[in-house]
Design an enzyme around this catalytic site. Structure first.
Site, PDB file in Angstrom:
ATOM      1  N   HIS A  56       0.830  -1.197   0.000  1.00 18.17           N
ATOM      2  CA  HIS A  56       0.000   0.000   0.000  1.00 18.17           C
ATOM      3  C   HIS A  56       0.873   1.258   0.000  1.00 18.17           C
ATOM      4  O   HIS A  56       0.679   2.169  -0.823  1.00 18.17           O
ATOM      5  CB  HIS A  56      -0.903  -0.038   1.237  1.00 18.17           C
ATOM      6  N   GLU A  57       1.851   1.294   0.900  1.00 21.55           N
ATOM      7  CA  GLU A  57       2.708   2.466   0.998  1.00 21.55           C
ATOM      8  C   GLU A  57       3.654   2.559  -0.200  1.00 21.55           C
ATOM      9  O   GLU A  57       3.969   3.660  -0.670  1.00 21.55           O
ATOM     10  CB  GLU A  57       3.500   2.428   2.309  1.00 21.55           C
ATOM     11  N   HIS A  60       1.866   4.296  -2.998  1.00 20.82           N
ATOM     12  CA  HIS A  60       1.904   5.752  -2.836  1.00 20.82           C
ATOM     13  C   HIS A  60       3.242   6.309  -3.308  1.00 20.82           C
ATOM     14  O   HIS A  60       3.306   7.288  -4.068  1.00 20.82           O
ATOM     15  CB  HIS A  60       1.717   6.126  -1.362  1.00 20.82           C
TER      16      HIS A  60
END
Length: 268
Positions: A56-57, A60
């Protein structure tokens, strides 16, 4: 050409992935229900959840890199190392705590993106949207064996655990897409809001994550939300009973659901 150090996959991430794989094998090979299976499911699901947090990170950071912020590479965000996050407590510990307490998949924050370096509002929105999209893709990957009918003959304990992982990814994608300050959904719409609105909302951003979690403790809100999640999972071929039994196996310290335990025992 050698890969630059800040972009190599971190040994920490590889270690987490390895523990997850070993725990998954233990779930697969564990005969019957009981504490041993529960501990294996706990390690497998928690490991898979931390892996998804890293992805998820990473989503980003990778999107920010392509949007114009090269600082994410220097900070080590492209290594998938959870220890590199700006707020390790918010990014890893709190989401794991939410998982243990309520069986809810809710990513925290986050990598630090120098948003002034991102070129254009659309790219800013894409940086925020990348995280929930990563969870959605993870959910599709977990659900694919169900709707493809590829789990025939697979141990039921593993099937239940995988269904629970899919549930966590769906909850993470849906919850984090909400336009609540502090969550990615708000980050998607924020660049398009007037400056005075952004300034007025900014003080509430640190509390958005906790506010959502508290709201989900209300039985009425919880019922509506998980009804929606079960509907999405059903469309992906994952039965609500399977993810529910996966949650039951995960919380091995509680009294087991006799139906779930029976299904694991009778089909081992």
């Amino acid at each position: 050409m050698a890969v630059a150090a800040p972009r190599r996959i971190s040994p920490v991430f590889l270690g987490i992935a390895a523990v997850t794989a070993v725990a998954g094998w233990a779930v697969w090979s564990r005969p019957g229900a009981g504490p041993g299976l529960g501990v294996a499911v706990f390690l497998f699901v928690t490991g898979a959840w931390v892996v998804s947090l890293c992805l998820h990170e990473y989503a980003h950071a990778r999107t920010a890199l392509h949007g114009g912020d090269a600082s994410v590479a220097a900070r080590g965000y492209l290594t998938l190392d959870p220890l590199k996050y700006t707020h390790a407590v918010l990014s890893v510990l709190l989401p794991v705590l939410f998982l243990v307490m309520g069986g809810i998949g809710l990513p925290g924050g986050a990598v630090f993106v120098e948003r002034h370096r991102i070129r254009g509002r659309l790219r800013l929105s894409l940086v925020s949207a990348a995280g929930p999209l990563a969870n959605a893709l993870f959910a599709l990957g977990c659900a694919a064996p169900f709707w493809l009918g590829a789990l025939d003959g697979v141990p039921v304990g593993f099937r239940f655990a995988l269904a629970f992982v899919a549930l966590l990814q769906v909850t993470a994608a849906v919850l984090n897409a909400l336009p609540v300050p502090g969550l990615d959904g708000y980050g998607v719409v924020e660049p398009w809001l007037p400056e005075r609105v952004r300034r007025g909302v900014e003080p509430f951003a640190p509390y958005g994550l906790l506010a959502v979690f508290v709201l989900l403790l209300a039985p009425e809100v919880n019922q509506v939300f998980f009804g929606l999640v079960d509907g999405v999972l059903g469309a992906l071929g994952v039965a609500g009973a399977e993810s529910s039994c996966g949650r039951d196996l995960y919380r091995f310290w509680q009294e087991a659901d006799p139906v779930c335990a029976f299904l694991v025992d009778v089909t081992r």
